[in-house]
Design an enzyme around this catalytic site. Structure first.
Site, short mmCIF file in Angstrom:
data_model
loop_
_atom_site.label_atom_id
_atom_site.label_comp_id
_atom_site.label_asym_id
_atom_site.label_seq_id
_atom_site.Cartn_x
_atom_site.Cartn_y
_atom_site.Cartn_z
N LYS A 137 0.84 -1.21 0.00
CA LYS A 137 0.00 0.00 0.00
C LYS A 137 0.87 1.26 0.00
CE LYS A 137 -0.42 -0.12 5.02
NZ LYS A 137 -1.19 -0.66 6.15
N ARG A 164 -11.03 0.23 14.96
CA ARG A 164 -10.79 1.19 13.89
C ARG A 164 -11.73 0.84 12.74
NH1 ARG A 164 -4.95 1.61 10.95
NH2 ARG A 164 -5.64 -0.41 10.15
N TYR A 166 16.08 30.23 5.26
CA TYR A 166 14.94 31.02 5.74
C TYR A 166 15.09 31.31 7.23
CZ TYR A 166 12.34 30.27 1.42
OH TYR A 166 11.93 30.28 0.12
N MET A 218 11.39 24.12 0.79
CA MET A 218 10.51 23.24 0.03
C MET A 218 11.29 22.29 -0.87
SD MET A 218 7.20 24.17 -2.32
CE MET A 218 6.38 25.13 -1.07
#
Ligand SMILES: *Cc1c(COP(=O)(O)O)cnc(C)c1O
Length: 339
Positions: free
Chosen positions: A33, A117, A248, A294
């Site tokens: 998955k 769940r 930054y 980023m």
């Protein structure tokens, strides 16, 4: 460009350890998955199939379609979409999902044995089975999931006890109706390694295949090896004077003259954002300087290529999280190279 190296030899090493533990190759379903926990769905599926694994588990139908041809059965965990397919089975978690499932689809019924769940309540088991039969859907499996496989608690064992009661009830029901008994499965990596005699039809193995178990104190070193290595490449180097600040907010200040290089990975690629509050080091121990941006991060030195992590568990701990989180977050757009 940043890239992920997938070490085939390590994946095979882990598959061997797992199959030796559960004693049979066809008792292992590989959990692929979320892009194979970030390792690359097709890449990992192909190696597993070559190794002789017959069963895979994914999250959504889109993933199943990509790899179903490689396995005898691919089980989709997430509900919603389902349809008849000879290689793909779907999870059913509730009565609503049974109702929504088209005739002739193959399903695995999930039962809640204590995690609370997903899955139906065990006291509604009989009703769910009746509903499946009358809806003309094929019951291929019945399963549950453990909440504390990697905690040193008894939960795993009482959940297993609940599951064994469920198994007998399902078998009784099927025998009475004259329908084929389904396959039973309940254990993920940690639960499987805490159980010596596995009497389920198969186990669902994710993290151990990728090289980790989250709690060493329980398992000791069983020889698993990390499959993924994350690398980045140099963008630009510069020589900075003592007192210069980087990135930054300028939160890192050089305490001496130093050579600093930026590398082409950042939180936009799913890399964790180290910053002034969360200090983190890469595989060789070098600290990430200042805030991760980023698309870039900075390190001392001027190597053309750096290994950010090979040990995802160590790396993740710095961010108070787990190996699963560090690898799964990595963007599918990063190149995966199998070696
Ligand atoms: C993710 C998942 C697994 C695999 O768990 P690991 O701890 O990675 O082995 C097994 N079963 C279900 C239902 C899951 O969601």
């Amino acid at each position: 460009m940043s890239k992920i190296i997938i070490y085939k030899e390590n994946l095979i090493n882990n598959l061997k350890i797992i199959t030796e533990h559960v004693k049979k190759r066809d008792k292992v379903a590989v959990v692929l998955k979320d892009n194979a926990y970030g390792h690359g769905l097709k890449e990992v599926a192909t190696i597993c199939a070559e190794f002789g694994i017959k069963r895979a588990v994914v999250r959504v139908a889109r993933e199943a379609k990509e790899i179903a041809h490689l396995f005898e059965e691919t089980l989709v965990l997430g509900g919603s979409e389902s349809y008849p397919d000879k290689n793909i089975s779907f999870t059913v978690n509730s009565f609503e999902e049974i109702k929504r499932t088209p005739q002739n689809s193959s399903i695995h019924l999930k039962v809640d044995t204590g995690m609370h769940r997903n899955g139906i309540d065990p006291c509604e088991l009989k009703q769910a089975l009746e509903s499946i039969v009358s809806s003309k859907i094929e019951l291929k499996g019945v399963f549950t999931h453990n909440k504390e496989g990697d905690e040193l608690s008894s939960a795993l064992f009482w959940q297993q006890k609940n599951f064994s009661t469920i198994k007998s009830k399902v078998c009784e029901f099927c025998d009475a109706k004259g329908i084929k008994r389904p396959l039973f499965h309940s254990l993920s990596s940690s639960g499987a390694f805490r159980t010596n005699e596995i009497d389920d039809d198969f186990v669902r193995i994710g993290i151990a295949m990728y090289g980790y178990l989250e709690w060493d104190e329980v398992f000791g070193d069983i020889g698993l090896r990390p499959v993924m290595e994350l690398r980045a490449n140099k963008v630009a180097s510069r020589s900075l004077k003592k007192g210069a600040r980087i990135g930054y907010g300028g939160t890192f200040r050089a305490d001496r003259d130093m050579v600093v290089t930026s590398y082409d990975i950042g939180y936009g690629d799913g890399f964790f954002r180290a910053n002034e509050w969360i200090k983190a080091s890469i595989e060789d121990g070098r600290e990430i300087l200042g805030r991760v941006s980023m698309d870039y991060l900075s390190l001392e030195g001027d190597d053309d290529e750096v290994v950010l992590f090979r040990d995802a568990k160590r790396f993740a701990k710095q961010f108070r999280t787990i190996s699963y989180d560090a690898t799964t977050k990595l963007s599918p757009s990063i190149t995966r190279e199998v070696r």
